[in-house]
Design an enzyme around this catalytic site. Structure first.
Site, PDB file in Angstrom:
ATOM      1  N   TYR A 266       0.826  -1.207   0.000  1.00 16.31           N
ATOM      2  CA  TYR A 266       0.000   0.000   0.000  1.00 16.31           C
ATOM      3  C   TYR A 266       0.863   1.262   0.000  1.00 16.31           C
ATOM      4  O   TYR A 266       0.927   1.989  -0.976  1.00 16.31           O
ATOM      5  CB  TYR A 266      -0.917   0.010   1.229  1.00 16.31           C
ATOM      6  CG  TYR A 266      -2.211  -0.760   1.092  1.00 16.31           C
ATOM      7  CD1 TYR A 266      -2.340  -1.840   0.234  1.00 16.31           C
ATOM      8  CD2 TYR A 266      -3.324  -0.418   1.860  1.00 16.31           C
ATOM      9  CE1 TYR A 266      -3.528  -2.545   0.124  1.00 16.31           C
ATOM     10  CE2 TYR A 266      -4.517  -1.115   1.765  1.00 16.31           C
ATOM     11  CZ  TYR A 266      -4.615  -2.178   0.901  1.00 16.31           C
ATOM     12  OH  TYR A 266      -5.798  -2.866   0.805  1.00 16.31           O
ATOM     13  N   SER A 267       1.559   1.532   1.102  1.00 22.70           N
ATOM     14  CA  SER A 267       2.234   2.825   1.294  1.00 22.70           C
ATOM     15  C   SER A 267       3.372   3.037   0.309  1.00 22.70           C
ATOM     16  O   SER A 267       4.080   2.099  -0.077  1.00 22.70           O
ATOM     17  CB  SER A 267       2.782   2.933   2.717  1.00 22.70           C
ATOM     18  OG  SER A 267       1.730   2.991   3.651  1.00 22.70           O
TER      19      SER A 267
ATOM     20  N   GLU B  95      -7.692  -4.504   8.639  1.00 24.21           N
ATOM     21  CA  GLU B  95      -6.391  -4.103   9.172  1.00 24.21           C
ATOM     22  C   GLU B  95      -6.558  -3.362  10.484  1.00 24.21           C
ATOM     23  O   GLU B  95      -5.807  -3.587  11.440  1.00 24.21           O
ATOM     24  CB  GLU B  95      -5.643  -3.226   8.166  1.00 24.21           C
ATOM     25  CG  GLU B  95      -4.285  -2.772   8.691  1.00 24.21           C
ATOM     26  CD  GLU B  95      -3.553  -1.843   7.732  1.00 24.21           C
ATOM     27  OE1 GLU B  95      -2.318  -1.888   7.701  1.00 24.21           O
ATOM     28  OE2 GLU B  95      -4.226  -1.062   7.024  1.00 24.21           O
TER      29      GLU B  95
END
Length: 404
Positions: free
Chosen positions: A131-132, A247
Site C-alpha cells: 500500500y504505502s 487491518e
C-alpha cells in the site's frame, strides 16, 4: 449484545477446557507466528491442530480449507478468552489470514478463494501488503506505482515502502494505478502478486528494535497476468477499504491487549522492591487498574463491533476508533512494564525476530515495536482526523496554501 450462554456455547466452553488440558503444552510461545517472521514447524503444526478443532479459521467454509462453522461472535469471544487465560497461542495472526482472507471472502471471486485461502490459513503462504509509498502514506489514493497492460499482462513499475514481512512473504496484495486518466480514487486496481516474480527488489529497513520488519520494495517491469486482480480495473479503492477495515481490527485487536494485560499483572506481582511487590504499592496498582479498565472497555467494544458485523450493520464511528485506541493502549501497557523493569532492560540487544532472551528485553522490544504500529496503518494523528471528520461530522482540517 446478548452474552447469555446457550447450551451450545456451554458445550464449546467445555470443549475448550478439554482441548487446552490435552493439547495446551503443544502451543508455541505467544507471539510466535504473529507476523514478524516466517513461522516454524511448531507454529504450523499448532495452526493445523487449531483448524482441525475449529479454533482457527472457524467460520471459513470447508471448501476453502476452513472449519466451516457459522459465524458467531460469542464463539470467537469464548475461544479468545479461553486461550488468553491459559496463555497459549491463538495461532497465526498475520496479514494474509486477518486481512486478505476476509477480503477475498467478501469481494474475491470463486477461483481466487479456492486458490489462495486454504494455503494462507494453514500458514503455507505468507502475504505482504503493498500500500504505502514514499509520497502516498496517509494520502494513499495519491499512489504512483503504475501498471499498464501489455500482451495479457500488467507491467508494473514503482515503489512501495514500510512493507511489513516483504522480506519473507510469498505473495503481496498490491495497489497500483491502472487508469491514470480517471480521478485518483477511481484509477486504482488491487492485484495479487507472487514475490518471486522477476523485477521485484526487496530492501529491508532496520527499526530501532534492531530488526528489519519493514522493507522498501521496488518494481521494474514486473509482469503479472491480468486475471490476478480482485474485482476489476479501477475497483482497487473499494477493495482496499475492505482490507483496511480488517487491518484496523488486526492492529487494534483486543485479544492482544488482554494477553498483554495478563503478562503485565504477572510482572508487577513478581517484581519486588524493598520487600514488597510493585502491584501492592498504591501508585503502581493505580496505574495498572486504570489500564485494566481501558483494556476491558476495548474488549467489550470489539465484541460489540463483531456483533454488528454479524448482522451486517455499519459500525461507523465505532469501527474507526479501533486502530487508534488499540495501538496507543498497547504501547502504554508496554510503557508501564518498561517503567517497572527500570535498568533491567537497558542492556537490550536484538536477537530473534519475535522472542527475546529475557522478559525484560521482550518488553522493551514490544515497547519499541508498538511505536511503529502507532504510525503504521494510518498514524494516530491521521486517525484522529478521520474520526473527527468522517465519524463526528466535524469540519475538514484546513489545507496549507496550494494544497490539494
Amino acid at each position: 449484545m446478548d452474552l447469555t450462554l446457550s447450551d451450545r456455547h456451554r458445550a464449546l466452553r467445555a470443549d475448550l477446557r478439554e482441548f487446552i488440558a490435552r493439547h495446551g503444552h503443544r502451543s508455541p510461545p505467544v507471539g510466535g507466528g504473529g507476523g514478524r517472521k516466517r513461522p516454524d514447524q511448531r507454529v504450523l503444526d499448532w495452526q493445523s491442530l487449531l483448524i482441525e478443532h475449529g479454533f482457527a479459521a472457524r467460520s471459513v467454509p470447508t471448501r476453502y480449507g476452513g472449519y466451516g462453522a457459522e459465524h458467531d461472535v460469542l464463539d470467537a469471544a469464548l475461544i479468545t478468552e479461553a486461550f488468553n487465560a491459559a496463555g497459549i497461542s491463538l495461532g497465526i495472526q498475520g496479514q494474509g489470514i486477518r486481512m486478505l482472507v476476509p477480503t477475498l471472502l467478501e469481494v474475491g471471486n470463486e477461483e481466487q478463494r479456492r486458490r489462495w485461502i486454504g494455503p494462507t490459513i494453514r500458514g503455507e503462504l505468507h502475504w505482504a501488503q503493498g500500500y504505502s509509498e514514499p509520497e502516498a502514506g496517509s494520502d494513499l489514493a495519491s499512489l504512483r506505482t503504475r501498471a499498464h497492460v501489455e500482451d495479457g499482462n500488467f507491467v508494473i513499475n514503482g515503489q512501495k515502502i514500510w512493507t511489513s514481512s516483504a522480506h519473507y512473504a510469498d505473495m503481496m496484495f498490491l495497489l497500483v494505478r491502472t487508469e491514470p486518466d480517471r480521478p485518483k480514487h477511481l484509477g486504482i486496481s488491487y492485484l495479487l502478486l507472487p514475490m518471486a516474480t522477476s523485477g521485484i527488489e526487496v530492501r529491508p529497513l532496520a527499526t530501532m528494535t534492531g530488526h528489519a520488519t519493514f522493507n522498501e520494495v521496488f518494481f521494474t517491469d514486473v509482469r503479472l497476468p491480468t486475471d490476478q486482480i480482485v474485482l476489476g480495473r479501477g475497483d482497487g479503492w473499494k477493495v482496499a477499504n475492505v482490507t483496511l477495515k480488517h487491518e484496523r481490527m488486526l492492529l487494534g485487536d483486543s485479544s492482544k491487549l488482554v494477553h498483554r494485560l495478563h503478562r503485565l499483572r504477572a510482572l508487577l506481582a513478581e517484581t519486588v522492591v524493598d520487600g514488597a511487590p510493585l502491584l501492592s504499592r498504591p501508585v503502581w496498582r493505580d496505574r495498572f487498574l486504570r489500564l485494566q479498565g481501558e483494556v476491558l472497555a476495548g474488549k467489550y467494544h470489539q465484541m460489540r463491533l463483531l456483533s454488528e458485523a454479524s448482522r451486517d450493520q455499519d459500525s461507523g464511528l465505532g469501527l474507526l476508533v479501533v486502530k487508534y485506541y488499540g495501538t496507543t493502549l498497547a504501547w502504554r501497557l508496554a510503557t508501564l512494564a518498561v517503567d517497572a523493569l527500570g535498568e533491567a532492560g537497558l542492556a537490550y540487544e536484538p536477537h530473534d525476530e519475535v522472542g527475546e532472551d529475557s522478559a525484560a528485553t521482550a518488553w522493551y522490544a514490544d515497547w519499541m515495536y508498538d511505536l511503529g504500529l502507532i504510525i503504521g496503518g494510518g498514524s494516530s494523528n491521521i486517525q484522529k482526523n478521520i474520526i473527527a471528520e468522517r465519524g463526528l461530522g466535524m469540519p475538514r482540517e484546513p489545507k496549507p496554501m496550494g494544497g490539494a
